[in-house]
Design an enzyme around this catalytic site. Sequence first.
Site, mmCIF file in Angstrom:
data_model
loop_
_atom_site.group_PDB
_atom_site.id
_atom_site.type_symbol
_atom_site.label_atom_id
_atom_site.label_comp_id
_atom_site.label_asym_id
_atom_site.label_seq_id
_atom_site.Cartn_x
_atom_site.Cartn_y
_atom_site.Cartn_z
ATOM 1 N N LYS A 16 27.774 55.167 34.260
ATOM 2 C CA LYS A 16 26.875 56.128 34.913
ATOM 3 C C LYS A 16 27.551 57.491 34.798
ATOM 4 O O LYS A 16 27.625 58.257 35.755
ATOM 5 C CB LYS A 16 26.640 55.716 36.376
ATOM 6 C CG LYS A 16 25.560 56.504 37.114
ATOM 7 C CD LYS A 16 24.169 56.382 36.524
ATOM 8 C CE LYS A 16 23.272 57.473 37.109
ATOM 9 N NZ LYS A 16 21.983 57.585 36.376
ATOM 10 N N TYR A 75 35.113 49.387 46.191
ATOM 11 C CA TYR A 75 35.386 48.472 47.307
ATOM 12 C C TYR A 75 36.752 48.683 47.965
ATOM 13 O O TYR A 75 37.203 47.831 48.720
ATOM 14 C CB TYR A 75 35.286 47.023 46.811
ATOM 15 C CG TYR A 75 33.867 46.491 46.733
ATOM 16 C CD1 TYR A 75 32.899 47.145 45.975
ATOM 17 C CD2 TYR A 75 33.482 45.337 47.408
ATOM 18 C CE1 TYR A 75 31.602 46.662 45.897
ATOM 19 C CE2 TYR A 75 32.185 44.853 47.332
ATOM 20 C CZ TYR A 75 31.252 45.516 46.578
ATOM 21 O OH TYR A 75 29.975 45.031 46.493
HETATM 22 C C1 IPM Z 1 29.089 39.139 46.437
HETATM 23 C C2 IPM Z 1 28.707 39.724 47.764
HETATM 24 C C3 IPM Z 1 29.840 40.542 48.360
HETATM 25 C C4 IPM Z 1 30.188 41.661 47.397
HETATM 26 C C5 IPM Z 1 29.554 41.124 49.738
HETATM 27 C C6 IPM Z 1 28.996 40.110 50.659
HETATM 28 C C7 IPM Z 1 30.742 41.822 50.318
HETATM 29 O O1 IPM Z 1 27.541 40.476 47.674
HETATM 30 O O2 IPM Z 1 30.060 38.394 46.370
HETATM 31 O O3 IPM Z 1 28.382 39.392 45.467
HETATM 32 O O4 IPM Z 1 29.566 42.733 47.446
HETATM 33 O O5 IPM Z 1 31.077 41.479 46.603
#
Ligand code: IPM
Length: 357
Positions: free
Chosen positions: A189, A139
């Site tokens: 993985k 992320y």
């Molecule tokens: C979560 C959501 C978020 C994530 C998205 C909406 C960015 O899916 O909080 O689980 O992937 O963390």
Amino acid sequence: MMRKSYKIAVYPGDGIGVEVTVEAVKVLKAAEKVFGFALEMTSFDWGVAHWRRTGEVVPGDFLKTLQSFDAILLGALGAPAELPDHVTLKPLIQMRQGFEQYVCLRPAKLLPGVKTPLAGKRPGDIDLMVVRENSEGEYVSAGGRFKAGTPDEVAAETAIHTRKGVERILRYAFALADSRRRGLVMATKSNALKHSMVMWDEVFEAVRGDYPAVKAERFHVDALSMMFVARPEKFDVVVGSNLFGDILSDLAGGIVGGLGLLPSANINPEKAFPSLFEPVHGSAPDIAGKGIANPIGAIRAAAMMLDFLGEKTAAAAVEHAALDSLAAGQALTPDLGGTARTQDTGSDVAGRVRRAG
Ligand code: IPM
Ligand code: NAD
Ligand code: MN
């Protein structure tokens, strides 16, 4: 004695985020009265509504605004018909990363009164905690698009896993497992992701010796997903990278009978920054505005917030009220097979909290 007081930033967001947050706040107000603490709640109208007025989903200095709060209560973000998700969701990622909320806790239990799609499983059979790395990994947004829109287009998105980041989430998960049923499974993985996941495996093997009482195993995330369905009772604590934890937590919602039931705590354990509490689910555009969203996940997230703030008795009362409401079965929303409206469920839980005092 002065009543203890906490500053809470309420960020309902979009779609059903707004609807379920109203109910979580309703329950918190009941708890506040009964248990004798004060919540100084400030609501922020950020998200797609703010974008329509100002051209941005949050003000540029929103992190600075939030920094002075003890905690943030979030509904859900996302209005895909109007704005791309990576725009509406960016503030969520910024809060998790900017506020060092590197632990994401997502408990998933099969509860009395709730049906699971898995045959033969009974309440108590599934009781797991997804511990998601929440600050880095897949992320970090390291990448770019090149030659966009041409046949030669290239998209790069590099995951960044730091040894420090991996070690701190694994230690957190080991310690948590040690305080529960002493089972820990790590999602890996490393058969395909031979840099990042091999490092995760190595750090896992390096720290496990410090937690000798924990039965620690690792499984490739594909096989692990299968086991969530085939043998969910096997799991106690399940730890994974940011993306693996995201996917596994929705899968956990599926096996325990509803995504709308699950809470999530995004925690900065050092308390250097505010922590963030929200349901696991999103803004659910398919049911938004109909008044039928299940508010239980949001209410239980509010309970996790009270627990984190140190209001343990109130936290337990809110969690029990939510569970009792489900078990009683009189205020179930349509996702659970009932006919209740969002506000009926919220009021039922709030009433139970009031009677707990
Ligand atoms: C979560 C959501 C978020 C994530 C998205 C909406 C960015 O899916 O909080 O689980 O992937 O963390
Ligand atoms: P979602 O979680 O919003 O919905 C998935 C399915 O579950 C839908 O059918 C929805 O109706 C149902 N559902 C979810 N919560 C429910 C509840 N409380 N009660 C009853 N049913 C519920 O996931 P999605 O459809 O992939 O995403 C919709 C939007 O939400 C997108 O913009 C997405 O990016 C965003 N999203 C935001 C968050 C967040 O803010 N933390 C989390 C996930 C998705
Ligand atoms: Mn998710």
